[in-house]
Motif scaffolding. Structure first.
Motif, PDB file in Angstrom:
ATOM      1  N   GLY A 101      24.527  32.015 -43.829  1.00 55.49           N
ATOM      2  CA  GLY A 101      24.037  30.956 -44.372  1.00 55.49           C
ATOM      3  C   GLY A 101      23.872  29.753 -43.397  1.00 55.49           C
ATOM      4  O   GLY A 101      22.479  29.029 -43.302  1.00 55.49           O
ATOM      5  N   GLY A 102      24.484  28.879 -42.691  1.00 57.64           N
ATOM      6  CA  GLY A 102      24.529  28.812 -41.786  1.00 57.64           C
ATOM      7  C   GLY A 102      23.072  29.010 -40.997  1.00 57.64           C
ATOM      8  O   GLY A 102      22.547  27.673 -40.190  1.00 57.64           O
ATOM      9  N   LEU A 103      23.296  29.715 -40.203  1.00 55.19           N
ATOM     10  CA  LEU A 103      22.071  30.362 -39.532  1.00 55.19           C
ATOM     11  C   LEU A 103      20.773  30.562 -40.021  1.00 55.19           C
ATOM     12  O   LEU A 103      19.869  29.481 -39.029  1.00 55.19           O
ATOM     13  CB  LEU A 103      22.511  31.933 -38.988  1.00 55.19           C
ATOM     14  N   ALA A 104      20.664  31.041 -40.879  1.00 52.38           N
ATOM     15  CA  ALA A 104      19.249  30.229 -41.359  1.00 52.38           C
ATOM     16  C   ALA A 104      18.533  28.932 -41.936  1.00 52.38           C
ATOM     17  O   ALA A 104      17.948  28.346 -41.996  1.00 52.38           O
ATOM     18  CB  ALA A 104      18.495  31.022 -43.323  1.00 52.38           C
TER      19      ALA A 104
ATOM     20  N   LEU B  55      13.108  38.385 -41.272  1.00 49.28           N
ATOM     21  CA  LEU B  55      14.215  38.118 -41.858  1.00 49.28           C
ATOM     22  C   LEU B  55      14.617  37.032 -42.330  1.00 49.28           C
ATOM     23  O   LEU B  55      15.974  36.983 -43.019  1.00 49.28           O
ATOM     24  CB  LEU B  55      13.736  37.259 -40.641  1.00 49.28           C
ATOM     25  N   LEU B  56      13.839  36.992 -43.659  1.00 47.00           N
ATOM     26  CA  LEU B  56      14.376  36.483 -45.100  1.00 47.00           C
ATOM     27  C   LEU B  56      14.803  37.645 -45.644  1.00 47.00           C
ATOM     28  O   LEU B  56      16.209  37.282 -46.584  1.00 47.00           O
ATOM     29  CB  LEU B  56      13.291  35.488 -45.684  1.00 47.00           C
TER      30      LEU B  56
ATOM     31  N   TRP C 249       1.566  47.732 -43.993  1.00 45.96           N
ATOM     32  CA  TRP C 249       2.722  46.995 -43.686  1.00 45.96           C
ATOM     33  C   TRP C 249       3.638  47.134 -44.093  1.00 45.96           C
ATOM     34  O   TRP C 249       4.792  46.187 -44.120  1.00 45.96           O
ATOM     35  CB  TRP C 249       2.291  45.436 -43.697  1.00 45.96           C
ATOM     36  N   PRO C 250       3.788  47.106 -46.167  1.00 41.51           N
ATOM     37  CA  PRO C 250       4.782  47.227 -47.074  1.00 41.51           C
ATOM     38  C   PRO C 250       5.738  48.305 -46.477  1.00 41.51           C
ATOM     39  O   PRO C 250       7.431  47.766 -46.804  1.00 41.51           O
ATOM     40  CB  PRO C 250       3.834  48.137 -48.416  1.00 41.51           C
ATOM     41  N   TYR C 251       5.637  49.297 -45.969  1.00 37.73           N
ATOM     42  CA  TYR C 251       6.787  49.890 -44.709  1.00 37.73           C
ATOM     43  C   TYR C 251       7.648  49.110 -44.002  1.00 37.73           C
ATOM     44  O   TYR C 251       8.865  49.660 -44.108  1.00 37.73           O
ATOM     45  CB  TYR C 251       6.107  51.168 -44.362  1.00 37.73           C
ATOM     46  N   LEU C 252       7.317  47.920 -43.500  1.00 46.55           N
ATOM     47  CA  LEU C 252       7.859  47.905 -42.650  1.00 46.55           C
ATOM     48  C   LEU C 252       9.581  46.676 -43.877  1.00 46.55           C
ATOM     49  O   LEU C 252      10.284  46.255 -42.990  1.00 46.55           O
ATOM     50  CB  LEU C 252       7.399  46.502 -41.937  1.00 46.55           C
ATOM     51  N   LEU C 253       9.090  45.873 -45.207  1.00 48.03           N
ATOM     52  CA  LEU C 253       9.862  45.338 -46.441  1.00 48.03           C
ATOM     53  C   LEU C 253      10.802  46.156 -46.129  1.00 48.03           C
ATOM     54  O   LEU C 253      11.674  46.149 -46.687  1.00 48.03           O
ATOM     55  CB  LEU C 253       8.612  44.674 -46.721  1.00 48.03           C
ATOM     56  N   LEU C 254      10.617  47.340 -46.492  1.00 52.68           N
ATOM     57  CA  LEU C 254      11.341  48.456 -46.980  1.00 52.68           C
ATOM     58  C   LEU C 254      12.027  49.381 -46.158  1.00 52.68           C
ATOM     59  O   LEU C 254      13.441  49.152 -46.430  1.00 52.68           O
ATOM     60  CB  LEU C 254      10.472  49.549 -47.492  1.00 52.68           C
ATOM     61  N   GLY C 255      11.383  49.061 -44.611  1.00 54.50           N
ATOM     62  CA  GLY C 255      12.915  49.203 -43.150  1.00 54.50           C
ATOM     63  C   GLY C 255      13.378  48.479 -43.536  1.00 54.50           C
ATOM     64  O   GLY C 255      14.477  48.376 -42.997  1.00 54.50           O
ATOM     65  N   ALA C 256      12.963  47.241 -43.681  1.00 52.89           N
ATOM     66  CA  ALA C 256      13.908  45.797 -43.485  1.00 52.89           C
ATOM     67  C   ALA C 256      15.077  46.025 -44.487  1.00 52.89           C
ATOM     68  O   ALA C 256      16.637  46.032 -44.206  1.00 52.89           O
ATOM     69  CB  ALA C 256      13.292  44.697 -43.473  1.00 52.89           C
ATOM     70  N   ALA C 257      14.971  46.901 -45.668  1.00 58.45           N
ATOM     71  CA  ALA C 257      15.392  46.435 -46.815  1.00 58.45           C
ATOM     72  C   ALA C 257      16.849  47.687 -46.363  1.00 58.45           C
ATOM     73  O   ALA C 257      18.188  47.316 -46.639  1.00 58.45           O
ATOM     74  CB  ALA C 257      15.264  46.806 -48.094  1.00 58.45           C
ATOM     75  N   LEU C 258      15.941  48.426 -46.086  1.00 62.69           N
ATOM     76  CA  LEU C 258      17.081  49.522 -45.905  1.00 62.69           C
ATOM     77  C   LEU C 258      18.377  49.513 -44.224  1.00 62.69           C
ATOM     78  O   LEU C 258      19.648  49.677 -44.108  1.00 62.69           O
ATOM     79  CB  LEU C 258      16.318  51.104 -44.945  1.00 62.69           C
ATOM     80  N   LEU C 259      17.231  48.487 -43.623  1.00 61.19           N
ATOM     81  CA  LEU C 259      17.699  48.243 -42.329  1.00 61.19           C
ATOM     82  C   LEU C 259      19.227  47.306 -42.821  1.00 61.19           C
ATOM     83  O   LEU C 259      20.893  47.267 -41.954  1.00 61.19           O
ATOM     84  CB  LEU C 259      17.204  47.710 -41.324  1.00 61.19           C
ATOM     85  N   VAL C 260      19.307  46.501 -43.084  1.00 67.47           N
ATOM     86  CA  VAL C 260      20.190  45.822 -43.667  1.00 67.47           C
ATOM     87  C   VAL C 260      21.053  45.755 -44.999  1.00 67.47           C
ATOM     88  O   VAL C 260      22.190  46.069 -44.093  1.00 67.47           O
ATOM     89  CB  VAL C 260      19.322  43.810 -44.465  1.00 67.47           C
ATOM     90  N   TRP C 261      20.542  46.941 -44.807  1.00 63.38           N
ATOM     91  CA  TRP C 261      21.890  47.608 -46.041  1.00 63.38           C
ATOM     92  C   TRP C 261      23.177  48.971 -45.068  1.00 63.38           C
ATOM     93  O   TRP C 261      23.732  48.278 -45.254  1.00 63.38           O
ATOM     94  CB  TRP C 261      21.866  48.764 -47.479  1.00 63.38           C
ATOM     95  N   GLY C 262      22.110  49.357 -44.534  1.00 64.09           N
ATOM     96  CA  GLY C 262      22.869  49.488 -43.587  1.00 64.09           C
ATOM     97  C   GLY C 262      23.781  48.514 -42.469  1.00 64.09           C
ATOM     98  O   GLY C 262      24.506  49.155 -41.966  1.00 64.09           O
ATOM     99  N   GLU C 263      23.109  47.411 -41.915  1.00 63.96           N
ATOM    100  CA  GLU C 263      24.158  46.802 -41.295  1.00 63.96           C
ATOM    101  C   GLU C 263      25.262  46.080 -41.584  1.00 63.96           C
ATOM    102  O   GLU C 263      25.955  46.192 -41.582  1.00 63.96           O
ATOM    103  CB  GLU C 263      23.443  45.397 -40.892  1.00 63.96           C
TER     104      GLU C 263
END
Length: 405
Positions: free
Chosen positions: A151-154, A256-257, A305-319
């Protein structure tokens, strides 16, 4: 085994967690602004070439990585609160000094001070958390701090964006002043916490035992491999978007969002499911598989480019799965009277990922294309699968050490 005193009532422990969260937020706002705008400042205002900026930042994190264990050990011996306060002030001095830098050598010296102070502060804070919070609550408390950090970083990133828009030396200097002030506020907040000391007044052994703990070293190495996800959204994916896709540039901000918003909304909830070392190992294994899926989806992004949004969602879940598991493992396998040095050693994985990740992944992904993405995903999956046997080895080692004590 000597342990830090945890006799404080529950209300006091809750208050301690709140103070830690406030301190985390205070310095993370400035950090967010620094991360967004500092490279532009060093290049445009100071006039350093990109190669020197890269060398300076890499050297700073390298020195910090080496200093993390002894500074964590100092927190064990002298008390984590005092060490954390001192290092927060040192970080403020380093950040303020960036505004005075006008050539490479001073820049290099300040980045080394910054890396040492930041890495040591992280280790001291982890030891402070371990001393204030019972073992069963440490992972959930760490998740709350991580959500606060995001939250602070954002918020800070938004301020950094304003400075980039103004693009004046005064705007950049104001950001450094904000970051320095944030660390001074954090230091003042940390002074409100109790001055923890080893139970019964005992002082932990002077030996850096973590350097001879091979099972813990293996666990740290596996975690470091998985932390190579860190430069993906900030460095690798933007370069991939620019060179391999037709996606609009605003997609980078959207990714990033997705990342920061997901951590804020779900990290604490994910961490609540991890309460034992077995559950932590399973969480890390699932993280590796989720990162494999994310890499496979990113590889498909040239087709839309929607694959990028899906990839980001999967990545943050893994994170989030990795973070929850790694926190439980790092605390659970460390002796209570040596949490500082052990957390300092475990934290070297972050420094390694920051130093080597951008170079290694640029060559692998941008050089290898879709096959490079799949190879990276396979590396994540293999590392995730390797964590459970490594943790079992470490648990057996801890049991044998307890029997000999």
């Amino acid at each position: 085994m000597t342990a830090l005193t945890l006799a404080a009532p529950a209300s006091r422990r809750r208050s301690g967690r709140q103070v830690l969260a406030q301190a985390q937020f205070a310095n993370s706002v400035g950090d967010g602004a620094y991360l967004v705008a500092s490279a532009f400042y060093f290049a445009k205002v100071v006039g350093l070439p990109p190669a020197q900026i890269g060398i300076g930042l890499t050297a700073g994190w390298a020195v910090g990585m080496v200093a993390g264990v002894p500074l964590g050990h100092l927190a064990d011996r002298r008390g984590p609160r005092g060490v954390a306060v001192t290092l927060a002030v040192a970080t403020a001095v380093a950040v303020a000094s960036f505004a005075l830098v006008r050539s490479f050598v001073p820049f290099l010296l300040v980045t080394c001070l910054y890396g040492i102070a930041q890495t040591g502060l992280s280790a001291a804070r982890q030891a402070l958390l371990a001393g204030l919070v019972p073992p069963a609550e440490r992972t959930s408390a760490r998740a709350m701090l991580q959500a606060t950090l995001n939250g602070g970083l954002a918020a800070g990133a938004g301020l950094g964006g304003v400075a980039l828009w103004l693009d004046t030396p005064a705007a950049y200097t104001a950001l450094f002043a904000l970051d320095a002030a944030g660390f001074l506020v954090a230091a003042a907040l940390l002074l409100r916490l109790p001055a923890l000391r080893p139970a019964g007044g005992a002082v932990p052994s002077g030996r850096l035992t973590v350097l001879r703990d091979r099972p813990y070293a293996l666990v740290t190495l596996i975690n470091a491999v998985l932390l190579f996800y860190m430069p993906l959204l900030s460095v690798i994916v933007p370069l991939w978007i620019a060179g391999r896709t037709s996606a609009p540039s605003w997609v980078v901000a959207a990714l990033l969002l997705v990342n920061t918003g997901s951590v804020l909304a779900f990290q604490v909830r994910v961490a609540r499911r991890v309460r034992t070392l077995r559950e932590a190992s399973a969480s890390v294994r699932r993280a590796g598989l989720m990162m494999l899926a994310a890499c496979a989806v990113f590889a498909l992004s040239p087709y839309g480019w929607p694959y990028l949004l899906l990839g980001a969602a999967l990545l943050v879940w893994g994170e989030m799965l990795l973070a929850a598991g790694a926190w439980e493992i790092s605390f659970g396998l460390a002796p209570d009277d040596r949490q500082g040095q052990y957390q300092g050693f475990f934290g070297t994985g972050t420094a390694v990922a920051r130093m080597l990740g951008p170079v290694a992944l640029t060559a692998l992904v941008l050089g290898g294309g879709m096959l490079g993405w799949l190879a990276l995903g396979a590396m994540f999956a293999a590392a995730g699968a390797a964590m459970a046997p490594a943790v079992r080895w470490a648990r057996r080692s801890v049991s044998r050490s307890a029997e000999r004590a």
